[in-house]
Design a protein around this motif. Sequence first.
Motif, PDB file in Angstrom:
ATOM      1  N   PRO A  28       6.129 -10.551   2.630  1.00  0.00           N
ATOM      2  CA  PRO A  28       5.244 -10.245   3.753  1.00  0.00           C
ATOM      3  C   PRO A  28       3.784 -10.355   3.324  1.00  0.00           C
ATOM      4  O   PRO A  28       3.488 -10.534   2.146  1.00  0.00           O
ATOM      5  N   VAL A  29       2.889 -10.207   4.279  1.00  0.00           N
ATOM      6  CA  VAL A  29       1.461 -10.232   3.937  1.00  0.00           C
ATOM      7  C   VAL A  29       0.992  -8.886   3.385  1.00  0.00           C
ATOM      8  O   VAL A  29      -0.062  -8.807   2.768  1.00  0.00           O
ATOM      9  N   ARG A  30       1.750  -7.855   3.614  1.00  0.00           N
ATOM     10  CA  ARG A  30       1.441  -6.520   3.072  1.00  0.00           C
ATOM     11  C   ARG A  30       2.736  -5.716   3.012  1.00  0.00           C
ATOM     12  O   ARG A  30       3.701  -6.033   3.708  1.00  0.00           O
ATOM     13  N   HIS A  31       2.757  -4.687   2.168  1.00  0.00           N
ATOM     14  CA  HIS A  31       3.971  -3.890   2.037  1.00  0.00           C
ATOM     15  C   HIS A  31       4.102  -2.904   3.196  1.00  0.00           C
ATOM     16  O   HIS A  31       3.184  -2.131   3.481  1.00  0.00           O
ATOM     17  N   SER A  32       5.267  -2.929   3.823  1.00  0.00           N
ATOM     18  CA  SER A  32       5.565  -2.050   4.958  1.00  0.00           C
ATOM     19  C   SER A  32       5.971  -0.669   4.472  1.00  0.00           C
ATOM     20  O   SER A  32       6.308  -0.469   3.292  1.00  0.00           O
ATOM     21  N   PRO A  33       6.009   0.318   5.383  1.00  0.00           N
ATOM     22  CA  PRO A  33       6.529   1.639   4.998  1.00  0.00           C
ATOM     23  C   PRO A  33       7.960   1.566   4.453  1.00  0.00           C
ATOM     24  O   PRO A  33       8.316   2.335   3.553  1.00  0.00           O
ATOM     25  N   TRP A  34       8.785   0.667   4.983  1.00  0.00           N
ATOM     26  CA  TRP A  34      10.151   0.496   4.485  1.00  0.00           C
ATOM     27  C   TRP A  34      10.141   0.065   3.019  1.00  0.00           C
ATOM     28  O   TRP A  34      10.839   0.659   2.184  1.00  0.00           O
ATOM     29  N   ALA A  35       9.347  -0.948   2.701  1.00  0.00           N
ATOM     30  CA  ALA A  35       9.283  -1.446   1.326  1.00  0.00           C
ATOM     31  C   ALA A  35       8.663  -0.411   0.396  1.00  0.00           C
ATOM     32  O   ALA A  35       9.135  -0.208  -0.733  1.00  0.00           O
ATOM     33  N   VAL A  36       7.608   0.248   0.854  1.00  0.00           N
ATOM     34  CA  VAL A  36       6.982   1.310   0.052  1.00  0.00           C
ATOM     35  C   VAL A  36       7.975   2.441  -0.183  1.00  0.00           C
ATOM     36  O   VAL A  36       8.073   2.995  -1.286  1.00  0.00           O
ATOM     37  N   GLY A  37       8.744   2.784   0.851  1.00  0.00           N
ATOM     38  CA  GLY A  37       9.733   3.850   0.714  1.00  0.00           C
ATOM     39  C   GLY A  37      10.796   3.531  -0.327  1.00  0.00           C
ATOM     40  O   GLY A  37      11.175   4.401  -1.127  1.00  0.00           O
ATOM     41  N   LEU A  38      11.284   2.296  -0.325  1.00  0.00           N
ATOM     42  CA  LEU A  38      12.271   1.899  -1.327  1.00  0.00           C
ATOM     43  C   LEU A  38      11.691   2.007  -2.731  1.00  0.00           C
ATOM     44  O   LEU A  38      12.353   2.505  -3.659  1.00  0.00           O
ATOM     45  N   ASN A  39      10.460   1.545  -2.911  1.00  0.00           N
ATOM     46  CA  ASN A  39       9.832   1.643  -4.227  1.00  0.00           C
ATOM     47  C   ASN A  39       9.559   3.095  -4.612  1.00  0.00           C
ATOM     48  O   ASN A  39       9.675   3.467  -5.785  1.00  0.00           O
ATOM     49  N   SER A  40       9.194   3.909  -3.641  1.00  0.00           N
ATOM     50  CA  SER A  40       8.946   5.326  -3.924  1.00  0.00           C
ATOM     51  C   SER A  40      10.225   6.005  -4.420  1.00  0.00           C
ATOM     52  O   SER A  40      10.194   6.816  -5.361  1.00  0.00           O
ATOM     53  N   ALA A  41      11.353   5.672  -3.788  1.00  0.00           N
ATOM     54  CA  ALA A  41      12.626   6.235  -4.223  1.00  0.00           C
ATOM     55  C   ALA A  41      12.973   5.769  -5.639  1.00  0.00           C
ATOM     56  O   ALA A  41      13.482   6.556  -6.455  1.00  0.00           O
TER      57      ALA A  41
ATOM     58  N   ASN B 274      -6.209  -6.355   5.338  1.00  0.00           N
ATOM     59  CA  ASN B 274      -6.330  -6.169   6.782  1.00  0.00           C
ATOM     60  C   ASN B 274      -6.335  -7.514   7.512  1.00  0.00           C
ATOM     61  O   ASN B 274      -6.356  -8.583   6.890  1.00  0.00           O
ATOM     62  N   THR B 275      -6.326  -7.452   8.815  1.00  0.00           N
ATOM     63  CA  THR B 275      -6.229  -8.661   9.631  1.00  0.00           C
ATOM     64  C   THR B 275      -7.412  -9.593   9.403  1.00  0.00           C
ATOM     65  O   THR B 275      -7.247 -10.826   9.351  1.00  0.00           O
ATOM     66  N   ALA B 276      -8.607  -9.029   9.261  1.00  0.00           N
ATOM     67  CA  ALA B 276      -9.792  -9.862   9.046  1.00  0.00           C
ATOM     68  C   ALA B 276      -9.708 -10.609   7.719  1.00  0.00           C
ATOM     69  O   ALA B 276     -10.088 -11.785   7.628  1.00  0.00           O
ATOM     70  N   GLU B 277      -9.213  -9.953   6.690  1.00  0.00           N
ATOM     71  CA  GLU B 277      -9.053 -10.623   5.398  1.00  0.00           C
ATOM     72  C   GLU B 277      -8.065 -11.777   5.501  1.00  0.00           C
ATOM     73  O   GLU B 277      -8.312 -12.878   5.004  1.00  0.00           O
ATOM     74  N   LEU B 278      -6.952 -11.552   6.163  1.00  0.00           N
ATOM     75  CA  LEU B 278      -5.947 -12.612   6.303  1.00  0.00           C
ATOM     76  C   LEU B 278      -6.493 -13.769   7.134  1.00  0.00           C
ATOM     77  O   LEU B 278      -6.172 -14.929   6.871  1.00  0.00           O
TER      78      LEU B 278
ATOM     79  N   GLY C 280       3.693 -11.851   9.878  1.00  0.00           N
ATOM     80  CA  GLY C 280       2.590 -11.979   8.926  1.00  0.00           C
ATOM     81  C   GLY C 280       2.017 -13.384   8.911  1.00  0.00           C
ATOM     82  O   GLY C 280       0.795 -13.578   8.858  1.00  0.00           O
ATOM     83  N   ALA C 281       2.898 -14.374   8.973  1.00  0.00           N
ATOM     84  CA  ALA C 281       2.430 -15.770   8.999  1.00  0.00           C
ATOM     85  C   ALA C 281       1.538 -16.022  10.198  1.00  0.00           C
ATOM     86  O   ALA C 281       0.579 -16.805  10.131  1.00  0.00           O
ATOM     87  N   ALA C 282       1.830 -15.347  11.317  1.00  0.00           N
ATOM     88  CA  ALA C 282       1.034 -15.529  12.535  1.00  0.00           C
ATOM     89  C   ALA C 282      -0.385 -15.000  12.383  1.00  0.00           C
ATOM     90  O   ALA C 282      -1.264 -15.348  13.184  1.00  0.00           O
ATOM     91  N   GLU C 283      -0.633 -14.172  11.367  1.00  0.00           N
ATOM     92  CA  GLU C 283      -1.983 -13.667  11.114  1.00  0.00           C
ATOM     93  C   GLU C 283      -2.832 -14.656  10.327  1.00  0.00           C
ATOM     94  O   GLU C 283      -4.034 -14.435  10.143  1.00  0.00           O
TER      95      GLU C 283
END
Length: 322
Positions: free
Chosen positions: A157-170, A249-253, A279-282
């Motif tokens: 993805p273009v950034r880590h989602s809460p789902w991905a962050v949650g898996l890494n946190s676990a 953020n969106t402006a950076e992308l 993400g690609a659409a951004e």
Amino acid sequence: MERCSPADRVKKTAVLFRTSPLLLDCGRPLSDVRVAYHTYGEAQEEATLVLHALTGDSAVHEWWPDFLGAGLPLDPTQEFIVCANVLGGCAGTDGPAVLGDLSISLRDMARVGRALLEHLGVRRVRIIGASMGGLLAYAWLLECPDLVVRAAVIGAPVRHSPWAVGLNSAARAAIRAAPGGEGLKVARQIAMLSYRSPQSLAQTQTGQRIPGVHAVTSYLDYQGEKLLARFCESSYVTLTGAMDGFQPNTAELASIHVPVLVVGISSDMLYPAAEVSAGAAELPNATYWELDSIHGHDAFLMDAGELPGRVGAFLRGEKTGH
């Protein structure tokens, strides 16, 4: 077929930032940074840069046989190919074993990579990265836009989602709860479930290989032991933290104007195809394509299908379609 020459299989090491330190995003300066890397083919001013996954390394010839070789997307007979072990890892580039506990960002890794390319005399690059390497490709596009000609981002993805962050946190919680190796094995088991899909496990891990033990249980045990034998828990914590911290953020992308091929994987549970496509659409100049596979996130390694052809055509500047 010979994928690369014997000389290309040898890991090299460079010492960078000898005269001017690297200032990390956390504010810490680093000098005399050791970077381990592989190159394939004859040195040129334009190269293809391969960015490896979380627990990967720079030896592309060992882990991506569908991509590296004569006539394949990464062709050492036609181009110069570079892959470096990331800062913070444990495959030869400086990481926690040398630097101690510190915060490293994906943008820091891109700056180290830029210094390596300068050391090698490379002025322009095409980039290909999958999984963490795909996230790192986006960091390169933001940090080094003057160097990148085009980029192929696979399963990221273009950034880590809460789902991905949650898996890494676990996973990091498991390491903190059981330091010394057991936690890293559990972290790998958590990750492996996100790298595959229910359909993939149903096809490959049914029944019992050890009496009284589900096949998927022995599979996960094996994967945990295998990672423990070759990886460092401190690096796992450092690198997953860098991935979680990547939140452009969106402006950076919107500032990324080079052509980008973004590849989603139909059954990916870690980075769902809809998220990768959104993400690609951004991005102003992105083409999205989806790899159809039941094998989840790891399909880019184990069920590549049309992926090498699509990526090869894109890196050569040919039209890939939508």
